[in-house]
Scaffold this motif. Structure first.
Motif, PDB file in Angstrom:
ATOM      1  N   GLU A  30       0.826  -1.203   0.000  1.00 46.84           N
ATOM      2  CA  GLU A  30       0.000   0.000   0.000  1.00 46.84           C
ATOM      3  C   GLU A  30       0.866   1.261   0.000  1.00 46.84           C
ATOM      4  N   TYR A  31       2.059   1.144   0.577  1.00 46.51           N
ATOM      5  CA  TYR A  31       2.949   2.305   0.695  1.00 46.51           C
ATOM      6  C   TYR A  31       4.075   2.293  -0.344  1.00 46.51           C
ATOM      7  N   LEU A  32       4.557   1.101  -0.694  1.00 48.88           N
ATOM      8  CA  LEU A  32       5.759   1.012  -1.521  1.00 48.88           C
ATOM      9  C   LEU A  32       5.572   0.240  -2.819  1.00 48.88           C
ATOM     10  N   GLY A  33       4.416  -0.369  -3.004  1.00 51.15           N
ATOM     11  CA  GLY A  33       4.210  -1.210  -4.172  1.00 51.15           C
ATOM     12  C   GLY A  33       4.100  -0.402  -5.466  1.00 51.15           C
ATOM     13  N   ASP A  34       4.918  -0.738  -6.449  1.00 54.56           N
ATOM     14  CA  ASP A  34       4.882  -0.114  -7.764  1.00 54.56           C
ATOM     15  C   ASP A  34       5.070  -1.183  -8.830  1.00 54.56           C
ATOM     16  N   THR A  35       4.587  -0.912 -10.033  1.00 53.20           N
ATOM     17  CA  THR A  35       4.841  -1.819 -11.142  1.00 53.20           C
ATOM     18  C   THR A  35       6.308  -1.716 -11.549  1.00 53.20           C
ATOM     19  N   PRO A  36       6.889  -2.779 -12.097  1.00 49.73           N
ATOM     20  CA  PRO A  36       8.297  -2.726 -12.519  1.00 49.73           C
ATOM     21  C   PRO A  36       8.584  -1.602 -13.508  1.00 49.73           C
ATOM     22  N   ILE A  37       7.654  -1.313 -14.406  1.00 50.25           N
ATOM     23  CA  ILE A  37       7.906  -0.281 -15.415  1.00 50.25           C
ATOM     24  C   ILE A  37       7.962   1.099 -14.755  1.00 50.25           C
ATOM     25  N   TYR A  38       7.130   1.317 -13.734  1.00 55.13           N
ATOM     26  CA  TYR A  38       7.178   2.605 -13.025  1.00 55.13           C
ATOM     27  C   TYR A  38       8.458   2.707 -12.197  1.00 55.13           C
ATOM     28  N   THR A  39       8.855   1.594 -11.579  1.00 53.43           N
ATOM     29  CA  THR A  39      10.106   1.583 -10.830  1.00 53.43           C
ATOM     30  C   THR A  39      11.282   1.895 -11.743  1.00 53.43           C
ATOM     31  N   LEU A  40      11.264   1.325 -12.957  1.00 51.01           N
ATOM     32  CA  LEU A  40      12.328   1.603 -13.921  1.00 51.01           C
ATOM     33  C   LEU A  40      12.324   3.077 -14.312  1.00 51.01           C
ATOM     34  N   TYR A  41      11.146   3.633 -14.528  1.00 52.21           N
ATOM     35  CA  TYR A  41      11.038   5.053 -14.864  1.00 52.21           C
ATOM     36  C   TYR A  41      11.638   5.922 -13.760  1.00 52.21           C
ATOM     37  N   MET A  42      11.314   5.619 -12.495  1.00 53.10           N
ATOM     38  CA  MET A  42      11.832   6.393 -11.374  1.00 53.10           C
ATOM     39  C   MET A  42      13.339   6.239 -11.246  1.00 53.10           C
ATOM     40  N   LEU A  43      13.838   5.047 -11.547  1.00 53.16           N
ATOM     41  CA  LEU A  43      15.282   4.827 -11.486  1.00 53.16           C
ATOM     42  C   LEU A  43      16.000   5.619 -12.565  1.00 53.16           C
ATOM     43  N   VAL A  44      15.457   5.624 -13.781  1.00 49.37           N
ATOM     44  CA  VAL A  44      16.059   6.409 -14.864  1.00 49.37           C
ATOM     45  C   VAL A  44      16.001   7.895 -14.521  1.00 49.37           C
ATOM     46  N   ARG A  45      14.911   8.335 -13.959  1.00 52.40           N
ATOM     47  CA  ARG A  45      14.796   9.742 -13.542  1.00 52.40           C
ATOM     48  C   ARG A  45      15.876  10.090 -12.528  1.00 52.40           C
ATOM     49  N   GLN A  46      16.100   9.188 -11.583  1.00 50.60           N
ATOM     50  CA  GLN A  46      17.161   9.417 -10.600  1.00 50.60           C
ATOM     51  C   GLN A  46      18.511   9.522 -11.292  1.00 50.60           C
ATOM     52  N   GLN A  47      18.785   8.623 -12.228  1.00 53.82           N
ATOM     53  CA  GLN A  47      20.091   8.593 -12.879  1.00 53.82           C
ATOM     54  C   GLN A  47      20.368   9.864 -13.680  1.00 53.82           C
ATOM     55  N   LEU A  48      19.343  10.471 -14.223  1.00 46.07           N
ATOM     56  CA  LEU A  48      19.538  11.626 -15.091  1.00 46.07           C
ATOM     57  C   LEU A  48      19.401  12.967 -14.367  1.00 46.07           C
ATOM     58  N   LEU A  49      18.587  13.007 -13.314  1.00 47.63           N
ATOM     59  CA  LEU A  49      18.266  14.300 -12.709  1.00 47.63           C
ATOM     60  C   LEU A  49      18.742  14.458 -11.265  1.00 47.63           C
ATOM     61  N   ALA A  50      19.180  13.378 -10.637  1.00 49.20           N
ATOM     62  CA  ALA A  50      19.518  13.454  -9.211  1.00 49.20           C
ATOM     63  C   ALA A  50      20.698  14.376  -8.945  1.00 49.20           C
ATOM     64  N   PHE A  51      21.689  14.405  -9.842  1.00 53.56           N
ATOM     65  CA  PHE A  51      22.866  15.236  -9.587  1.00 53.56           C
ATOM     66  C   PHE A  51      22.532  16.721  -9.592  1.00 53.56           C
TER      67      PHE A  51
END
Length: 261
Positions: A30-51
């Motif tokens: 309920e708090y942390l569950g995401d689909t793999p494709i959304y998790t991948l999207y968030m990971l790519v966002r982190q890789q490109l924008l986190a710095f």
């Protein structure tokens, strides 16, 4: 936790997850569950924008710093007085690059600038974030609060990784392979890393962390397994999307009653 500078773990409270209690089951999906494709999207966002987000807004940085902490204010809590002039010079250099990129867009076209400068810049950001994230984020690394933190414990709370084998060693100048020693001796030249690491390993023994897990697999696993830490306790380990941790501190350092698997 209070002395971490970047990749500071979120707590259970930060994510609005209630404390575990005997007889009460928490639906972590309920708090942390995401689909793999959304998790991948968030990971790519982190890789490109986190710095840039970290530099501009202290995203993932120390939570106890003032609200508008950033890396461009010479008077920021991040810097010493001796570093003030270096920050000003850096800002001048960045301002020049902003002008240069703007001028290049008007001269060569925005598409060409994106192709030859923008995309390579994002790739550099990706590698930088991936390397530093994997150095400091692992379900097996401890995080310390209050009196349990000291320089030696904080310095050892990172992991050396076999990052792309010989290619990583050659092209990245061992930055990923010998990071633990950098925490202990940040001014040491990189080319002393291999030799110094052997001496460090012999001295700190099991407190030295190393992983030869393929780095892209490690990135995916760490992003999914390192979700939050407990609100209380002086020695903490990350918990995953099921609220489980792969390691636990001794009883005197943790909240009794939490789930460890």
């Amino acid at each position: 936790m209070e002395r971490d500078e970047v990749y500071v773990p979120k707590t259970r409270e930060d994510l609005n997850i209630p404390d575990e209690a005997e007889g009460h089951t928490i639906d972590y999906d309920e708090y942390l569950g995401d689909t793999p494709i959304y998790t991948l999207y968030m990971l790519v966002r982190q890789q490109l924008l986190a710095f840039p987000a970290y530099l501009l807004f202290n995203v993932s940085g120390q939570k106890n710093y003032p609200k508008w902490t950033n890396h461009f204010d010479p008077n920021s809590i991040l810097f010493t007085k001796a570093q003030k002039s270096a920050v000003i010079l850096s800002n001048i250099g960045i301002a020049f690059m902003v002008w240069a990129v703007s001028y290049s867009c008007s001269t060569f076209g925005t598409a060409n600038v994106i192709k030859y400068y923008g995309i390579p810049w994002l790739e550099v950001t990706h590698w930088f974030i991936m390397i530093t994230y994997l150095h400091h984020t692992s379900p097996e690394l401890p995080h310390y609060r209050g009196k349990e933190w000291n320089f030696q414990r904080g310095a050892a709370a990172t992991v050396d990784r076999n990052f792309l084998g010989w290619q990583g060693r050659f092209f990245l100048h061992d930055v990923a392979h010998y990071h633990v020693i950098h925490h202990f001796f940040p001014k040491m030249p990189f080319y002393h890393g291999p030799e110094a690491t052997e001496h460090l390993k012999a001295f700190i023994g099991d407190h030295y962390a190393y992983s030869d897990r393929p780095v892209f697999k490690a990135l995916w696993e760490s992003y999914n397994k390192c979700q939050f830490v407990e609100n209380e306790g002086d020695v903490l380990f990350y918990r995953d999307k099921k609220g489980q941790a792969v390691r636990r501190p001794a009883d005197q350092y943790r909240n009794i009653g939490t789930t460890i698997e």
